[in-house]
Every structure is written in structure tokens, then in C-alpha cells.
Design an enzyme around this catalytic site. Structure first.
Site, PDB file in Angstrom:
ATOM      1  CG  HIS A  95      -1.816   1.213   1.311  1.00 46.12           C
ATOM      2  ND1 HIS A  95      -3.152   1.103   1.607  1.00 46.12           N
ATOM      3  CD2 HIS A  95      -1.598   2.539   1.119  1.00 46.12           C
ATOM      4  CE1 HIS A  95      -3.709   2.299   1.602  1.00 46.12           C
ATOM      5  NE2 HIS A  95      -2.779   3.197   1.305  1.00 46.12           N
ATOM      6  CG  ASP A 115      -1.552   4.769   4.135  1.00 46.68           C
ATOM      7  OD1 ASP A 115      -1.595   5.244   2.981  1.00 46.68           O
ATOM      8  OD2 ASP A 115      -2.360   5.085   5.024  1.00 46.68           O
ATOM      9  CE  LYS A 145      -7.879   2.292  -0.726  1.00 52.04           C
ATOM     10  NZ  LYS A 145      -6.687   2.466   0.074  1.00 52.04           N
ATOM     11  CG  HIS A 186      -4.732   1.981   5.970  1.00 53.57           C
ATOM     12  ND1 HIS A 186      -6.071   1.894   6.201  1.00 53.57           N
ATOM     13  CD2 HIS A 186      -4.592   2.689   4.831  1.00 53.57           C
ATOM     14  CE1 HIS A 186      -6.708   2.532   5.223  1.00 53.57           C
ATOM     15  NE2 HIS A 186      -5.837   3.017   4.392  1.00 53.57           N
ATOM     16  CG  HIS A 229      -0.803   7.135  -0.862  1.00 49.27           C
ATOM     17  ND1 HIS A 229      -2.033   7.287  -1.457  1.00 49.27           N
ATOM     18  CD2 HIS A 229      -1.020   6.458   0.294  1.00 49.27           C
ATOM     19  CE1 HIS A 229      -2.962   6.737  -0.676  1.00 49.27           C
ATOM     20  NE2 HIS A 229      -2.368   6.225   0.383  1.00 49.27           N
ATOM     21  CG  HIS A 288      -9.627   4.291   3.647  1.00 52.51           C
ATOM     22  ND1 HIS A 288      -8.435   4.946   3.766  1.00 52.51           N
ATOM     23  CD2 HIS A 288     -10.402   4.721   4.690  1.00 52.51           C
ATOM     24  CE1 HIS A 288      -8.470   5.750   4.830  1.00 52.51           C
ATOM     25  NE2 HIS A 288      -9.652   5.631   5.399  1.00 52.51           N
TER      26      HIS A 288
HETATM   27  C1  NCD Z   1      -3.539   9.025   2.261  1.00 55.39           C
HETATM   28  C2  NCD Z   1      -3.115  10.083   1.258  1.00 55.39           C
HETATM   29  O1  NCD Z   1      -2.547  11.086   1.661  1.00 55.39           O
HETATM   30  O2  NCD Z   1      -3.352   9.882   0.063  1.00 55.39           O
HETATM   31  N1  NCD Z   1      -3.493   9.606   3.573  1.00 55.39           N
HETATM   32  C3  NCD Z   1      -3.384   8.937   4.741  1.00 55.39           C
HETATM   33  O3  NCD Z   1      -3.486   9.571   5.798  1.00 55.39           O
HETATM   34  N2  NCD Z   1      -3.131   7.657   4.783  1.00 55.39           N
HETATM   35  C4  NCD Z   1      -4.863   8.484   1.917  1.00 55.39           C
HETATM   36  C5  NCD Z   1      -5.209   7.213   2.645  1.00 55.39           C
HETATM   37  O4  NCD Z   1      -4.637   6.160   2.374  1.00 55.39           O
HETATM   38  O5  NCD Z   1      -6.070   7.264   3.523  1.00 55.39           O
HETATM   39 ZN    ZN Z   2      -3.244   5.112   1.830  1.00 52.90          ZN
END
Ligand code: NCD
Ligand code: ZN
Length: 346
Positions: free
Chosen positions: A14, A248, A100, A175, A16, A137
Site C-alpha cells: 500500500h 501507506d 481500491k 492499514h 502513495h 479503506h
Molecule cells: C492518504 C493520502 O494522503 O493519500 N493519507 C493517509 O493519511 N493515509 C490516503 C489514505 O490512504 O487514507
Molecule cells: Zn493510503
């Protein structure tokens, strides 16, 4: 006395990466240690179609520095308009590894997520048929539900009914932040797994709120009480293959974090493996780290473990990590567990 631990190269289930200048800035931080990662599709606009996922994958590969090897595992962002045939084709061609699900409004860039779960029923049924996993999520978004209860309420009112109605759907509850989530994943029959972040193994909600508000510890799902953190630790070190790493890691510029309305997300890509080694050592479970970071995830997704290895080294003196990494989209603060780290990846 330095200590060394060699494990299969890990993957991140996971992640970003964002796009453009931020992507270019953060990608090396992940690719240095991780061979593969499930890439979150919550761009603006989100990655909804197979064509958009292919274009995003190409931008990620183009941003990868010479000499680094990394395989992005793409996902599609589920909306109420998602076309089951497009999803099936993207899976069939090997382009996407998962879909997702963001409940609309649950987190950063989730406005296009799902409100009416009946509308996505045909997609979920097709996914169950073809064996394509759904990454979730797991938080409800109703204003009347306290933010610290949103995961538990989601499991009871959305996740469990959804799984009952779609037998065979492979689900990853992402998460996980509560003992309730851990118990659900560990105790359920059927095809369910849970990812756990490094930061949720280290912080609890006091880190965010005691002694002044600490925006760099604010993420979603928000860190809970200490007893929940401890339940996450027990699951991570348990050796149960249903639990594995999904960092995450969610970069935002300092300007966006340090604000009267700061963005959610902890950026952990730089020191995830050091944090994990610290936690697993504290728990007397260094022998379980490889399963959590490198073996359970691939087994879950039907992929071979990575051929390569990494070696973690424990130094006598604290290992310095950068406070921030510079990106073309501004500085991004690296997760600080609040105590020294002695581990590094050799
Ligand atoms: C994530 C993001 O910034 O894209 N933020 C987070 O707090 N984890 C989005 C997510 O996975 O909830
Ligand atoms: Zn995330």
C-alpha cells in the site's frame, strides 16, 4: 556489536507515489529498499480506468532513476460508474493487481469514492469471479460517528455485509488500526487479509496530541489508543500470513501538513525497514520480520517472493535519517518515531 539480518527483498502492499514532481522526489525512497509496491490510485483526478492506470504506470517507470529496479503494481479506483468489463480487461492483461475502494469522503482525494454500495455490486461480483482482490479503506464517513470508531463501525456495518453478499471476493482490509480490525481479519472464515503500516506499530494517539499538535503524525485512519497499537504489534509478529506490510507512505509537502487544516498522511518510505526492525527486535521477533515484510504479501497476491535480498544492520550508535527529503513539490518530512533508530539497510 553490530548485528546483521538478511531477508528477502521486501514489497510494499500500500503506497502513495503521487505524480509529477512529487513522484520524482519520493519514488527513489521506496525503490531503494522495496522491489514492488501496490500503487494507490487516489490522484487528482483518480485513476479510474485501465487506460489511466497504464499511463500512470508508464509515468512511474519514467520517473525511476537509472539503475534502480522497481515494479509498480497498479490499482483502479472504484467509483459508482466503474465498468466491470474495463476492470476485467485490465486484470486479464496483467495491468492491475487490485481495485481500491474508498468510501466517499473517507480520506485524501476520496471524493469520487463509493456512497451507494449497491451501485458497485456488478463490479464486485465480477472481481469475485475472476479472483481480483479488493483493497479497502475501512472507515465509515458519517459525521455522527466518532473518528476513533470509524474503522470498527465500518467493519460491522459495511465490510461484513459486503463480504456476506459477495462470496469469494478477496478482500484486503488496509492499514488496520484497531484490535477490532485485527480480530476480524484473524477470526473470519474466507478470503481476507490485512495490511499494517510501520507507523501504526510505533505511535498511538498521544503522539499526535500530547504536548502540542503534531501534524506529521496525523494520518488516516488516525492512530488509536495504545492497546490498539499493541494488538497491531501482536498481529504483525504472529507469523499469521493474513497480515503483512502496507506502509501507506503518503507524502504531502510540509506546507500542506503544517496548516490550520493539515493533510492526512505519514511519509515513511525512507525509514520503514529501520522502524520495522526496531519494532520486531523490541518484540523479540526479528525472525518473523521476513514473513511480514517479504513473504506473506506475495503469497497473498499469487506472486513469487523477490529473488534478491536486503541486509539490515544494527549499529551501536543511532543511525541518522534525514528530517526531510527535498522534492520539486516542496520538502516532505520523514516519519520520526520519536526515539533513535539503530537499524539501517546496508
Ligand atoms: C492518504 C493520502 O494522503 O493519500 N493519507 C493517509 O493519511 N493515509 C490516503 C489514505 O490512504 O487514507
Ligand atoms: Zn493510503
Amino acid at each position: 556489536m553490530t548485528q546483521r539480518l538478511t531477508i528477502r527483498r521486501p514489497d510494499d502492499w500500500h503506497l502513495h507515489l503521487r505524480d509529477g514532481l512529487m513522484l520524482a522526489g519520493v519514488l527513489p525512497e521506496t525503490a531503494r529498499h522495496f522491489a514492488r509496491a501496490i500503487i494507490m490510485p487516489n490522484l487528482v483526478p483518480p485513476v479510474v480506468t485501465g487506460a489511466a492506470a497504464a499511463a500512470y504506470r508508464d509515468r512511474i517507470l519514467a520517473a525511476l532513476p537509472e539503475g534502480m529496479e522497481f515494479r509498480p503494481l497498479m490499482t483502479l479506483y472504484l467509483t459508482e460508474e466503474t465498468d466491470p468489463d474495463d476492470v476485467a480487461a485490465a486484470h486479464q492483461s496483467g495491468l492491475v493487481t487490485a481495485v481500491k475502494l474508498y468510501p466517499a469522503g473517507a480520506t485524501t482525494n476520496s471524493a469520487s469514492g463509493v456512497t451507494d454500495f449497491d451501485k458497485v455490486r456488478p463490479v464486485l461480483e465480477r472481481m469475485a469471479e475472476i479472483g481480483l482482490p479488493l483493497c479497502i479503506h475501512g472507515e465509515v464517513t458519517m459525521p455522527e460517528v466518532d473518528i476513533f470508531d470509524r474503522e470498527k463501525v465500518f467493519i460491522e456495518t459495511v465490510l461484513d455485509p459486503l463480504r456476506q453478499r459477495t462470496p469469494g471476493l478477496k478482500v484486503t482490509l488496509e492499514h488496520v488500526t484497531t484490535a477490532d480490525g485485527i480480530d476480524y481479519v484473524a477470526g473470519e472464515a474466507g478470503d481476507i487479509a490485512g495490511t499494517i503500516t510501520a507507523h501504526h506499530l510505533m505511535i498511538d494517539r498521544n503522539h499526535i496530541l500530547v504536548g502540542g499538535i503534531k501534524p506529521h503524525y496525523y494520518c488516516l485512519p488516525v492512530a488509536k489508543r495504545r492497546r490498539h497499537r499493541d494488538a497491531l504489534r501482536r498481529a504483525a509478529i504472529s507469523g499469521n500470513p493474513r497480515f503483512f506490510l502496507g506502509t501507506d507512505s503518503a507524502p504531502h509537502s510540509d506546507e500542506a501538513k503544517e496548516s490550520a487544516c493539515g493533510c492526512a498522511g505519514c511519509f515513511t518510505a525512507t525509514n520503514t525497514m529501520a522502524c520495522l526492525a526496531h519494532v520486531f527486535e523490541e518484540e523479540g521477533a526479528l525472525d518473523r520480520l521476513e514473513g511480514f515484510a517479504s513473504l506473506h504479501g506475495p503469497a497473498r497476491y499469487g506472486l513469487p517472493p523477490n529473488a534478491g535480498t536486503i541486509t539490515l544492520v544494527k549499529e551501536d550508535a543511532p543511525v541518522p535519517y534525514p528530517d526531510k527529503i527535498a522534492t520539486g513539490a516542496g520538502p516532505v518530512t520523514v516519519f520520526d518515531p520519536g526515539h533513535p533508530l539503530y537499524w539501517r539497510v546496508a
